[in-house]
Design a protein around this motif. Sequence first.
Motif, PDB file in Angstrom:
ATOM      1  N   SER A   1       0.835  -1.211   0.000  1.00 58.02           N
ATOM      2  CA  SER A   1       0.000   0.000   0.000  1.00 58.02           C
ATOM      3  C   SER A   1       0.867   1.257   0.000  1.00 58.02           C
ATOM      4  O   SER A   1       0.404   2.340  -0.338  1.00 58.02           O
TER       5      SER A   1
ATOM      6  N   ASP B   1      -5.674   5.771   5.536  1.00 58.86           N
ATOM      7  CA  ASP B   1      -4.761   4.635   5.438  1.00 58.86           C
ATOM      8  C   ASP B   1      -5.191   3.577   6.457  1.00 58.86           C
ATOM      9  O   ASP B   1      -4.953   3.711   7.649  1.00 58.86           O
TER      10      ASP B   1
ATOM     11  N   TYR C   1      -4.177  -1.152   9.133  1.00 63.59           N
ATOM     12  CA  TYR C   1      -4.541  -2.010  10.270  1.00 63.59           C
ATOM     13  C   TYR C   1      -6.054  -2.151  10.419  1.00 63.59           C
ATOM     14  O   TYR C   1      -6.544  -2.531  11.477  1.00 63.59           O
TER      15      TYR C   1
ATOM     16  N   THR D   1      -3.797  -2.966   2.975  1.00 64.37           N
ATOM     17  CA  THR D   1      -2.645  -3.789   2.619  1.00 64.37           C
ATOM     18  C   THR D   1      -2.854  -5.242   3.012  1.00 64.37           C
ATOM     19  O   THR D   1      -3.593  -5.536   3.949  1.00 64.37           O
TER      20      THR D   1
ATOM     21  N   SER E   1      -0.190  -6.792   3.858  1.00 69.51           N
ATOM     22  CA  SER E   1       1.060  -7.017   4.597  1.00 69.51           C
ATOM     23  C   SER E   1       0.857  -7.414   6.046  1.00 69.51           C
ATOM     24  O   SER E   1       1.651  -8.169   6.590  1.00 69.51           O
ATOM     25  N   LYS E   2      -0.170  -6.869   6.684  1.00 65.51           N
ATOM     26  CA  LYS E   2      -0.305  -7.112   8.109  1.00 65.51           C
ATOM     27  C   LYS E   2      -1.321  -8.225   8.375  1.00 65.51           C
ATOM     28  O   LYS E   2      -0.939  -9.322   8.725  1.00 65.51           O
TER      29      LYS E   2
ATOM     30  N   ARG F   1       4.272  -8.015  -1.057  1.00 66.87           N
ATOM     31  CA  ARG F   1       4.047  -6.647  -1.523  1.00 66.87           C
ATOM     32  C   ARG F   1       2.738  -6.520  -2.305  1.00 66.87           C
ATOM     33  O   ARG F   1       2.725  -6.451  -3.534  1.00 66.87           O
TER      34      ARG F   1
END
Length: 354
Positions: A86, A181, A184, A207, A209-210, A218
Motif C-alpha cells: 500500500s 490509510d 490495520y 494492505t 502485509s499485516k 508486496r
Amino acid sequence: MSRYLSRRYERLTPYTPGEQPADMGKVIKLNTNESPYPPHEAVAKAAAVSAAGLNIYSKPEWSELKKELGDIFGLEEEQVFLSNGSDEALNFAFMAFASDEAPLVFPDVTYGFYKVFADLNGIPYEEIPLGADFSLNPEDYMKPGRTAVIANPNSPTGRCLPVSEIERIVKACRDNVVIVDEAYGDFCGESAISLIRDNENLLVTRTFSKSGSLAGGRLGFALGSRELIDDLNRIKYSTNPYNVNSMTAAAGLATVRNADYYREKCRKIAETRETTDAALKKLGFTTVESGANFIFASSDRMSGEELYRRLRDRGILVRHFDSERLSDYLRISIGTEEQMEAFLNAVEKILEEK
Ligand SMILES: *Cc1c(COP(=O)(O)O)cnc(C)c1O
C-alpha cells in the motif's frame, strides 16, 4: 551521495524500515507489525503455479482479484486499485491529489513514510500535533484546501478514530481528497470503506502485509470512486504498468479466497493483544488503547531506548523511535502467544535486574 545526484533529492531523508535480521532463527521479531502466522497453504501453491508462467509479463489489470476484492466491500472492480504494497498506492495518491494548492496535512505522530513521499514529490506538508494522549482532533482536518492523510488505526499509537469523525472530515473537505490509510483496518472493526459510496473525495488504502500475512509479497490496494481510481491508474501507467507481479497477484487471490483463515488469525491477534496489554499494565507500563496488531507502551522505570537495547540483547526486536515525543515508548508488534510470553518474561527480568 554521488556528485551526479539531482539536486531535487539532495535533502531527501529516506524512510528507515525496521530491522530485518539476516538470521531469523533465534530472533523474536516484534518490530514491523508483520503477522506471526504463515500464509494459508493455498497461497504458496498459487504462487508456485503462477511462477511457471513468469516468462510472460504480468497482467496490468488483474481483473479477477479486483472483482473479488470489490465484492467483499460492495464496490465495483473499477473502484479498486492494486499496488505493490500500500506504500505504492499512498505514493501514487500523493502524486495524483496533493500539490502546492492542496498541501498535505497529517498528524505529527504517524506513519513515517508520509513525510518521505511528500518530500520525494516536492509536495508541501503540515504536521498537526496530536493531543497529549495521542488523540486526533477532527476539527484540525476540516479546513478546506488541503489533502488530509489519516492512518486509522494510527501507527505507531494504535489509536482509532470513529468512522463518524472521518465522515465529518470528508464532508468538510469536498474540494479535496481525504486519504484514509487502513493498513490495520482488519484489527479494528470499523472502516471508512462504507463511506465511499456517498463520498467521491474519499480514498481508502489497505494492505495484505499485516492482516494478510503477506508482507514479503508486496500487495496493497486503494478503494474509492471510479474517478479517483482512474487518476491513480493514470500515474501507474506512467510509472510501472506491471506494478503487481504474477506471483503476488496469485497469492493475493488465494488469500482473499481463504478469508476465514485470516479472520481467525486477526481474532487471535486481537485476543493476544489484550492479554499482553493487561500484562504490561501489571508491570507498570502505560499503554495506548490499540485497535491494531501492536501496542504502544512506555515504562517510567526505564527509557524506551534502554529497554529496546536490552530486549535486543536477548534476541527480541521491538521498535523504538528517536523523536523526542516518542522516545519513552516502544511499539511492540503482537506475535504468537508463545512469543509474547517470552517477551513479557524478558521485560520482567530486565526491570528486575535494574
Ligand atoms: C505497514 C504500513 C503501510 C504499508 O505497508 P505495505 O507493506 O507497503 O502495504 C502503510 N501504512 C501504515 C500506517 C503502515 O503501518
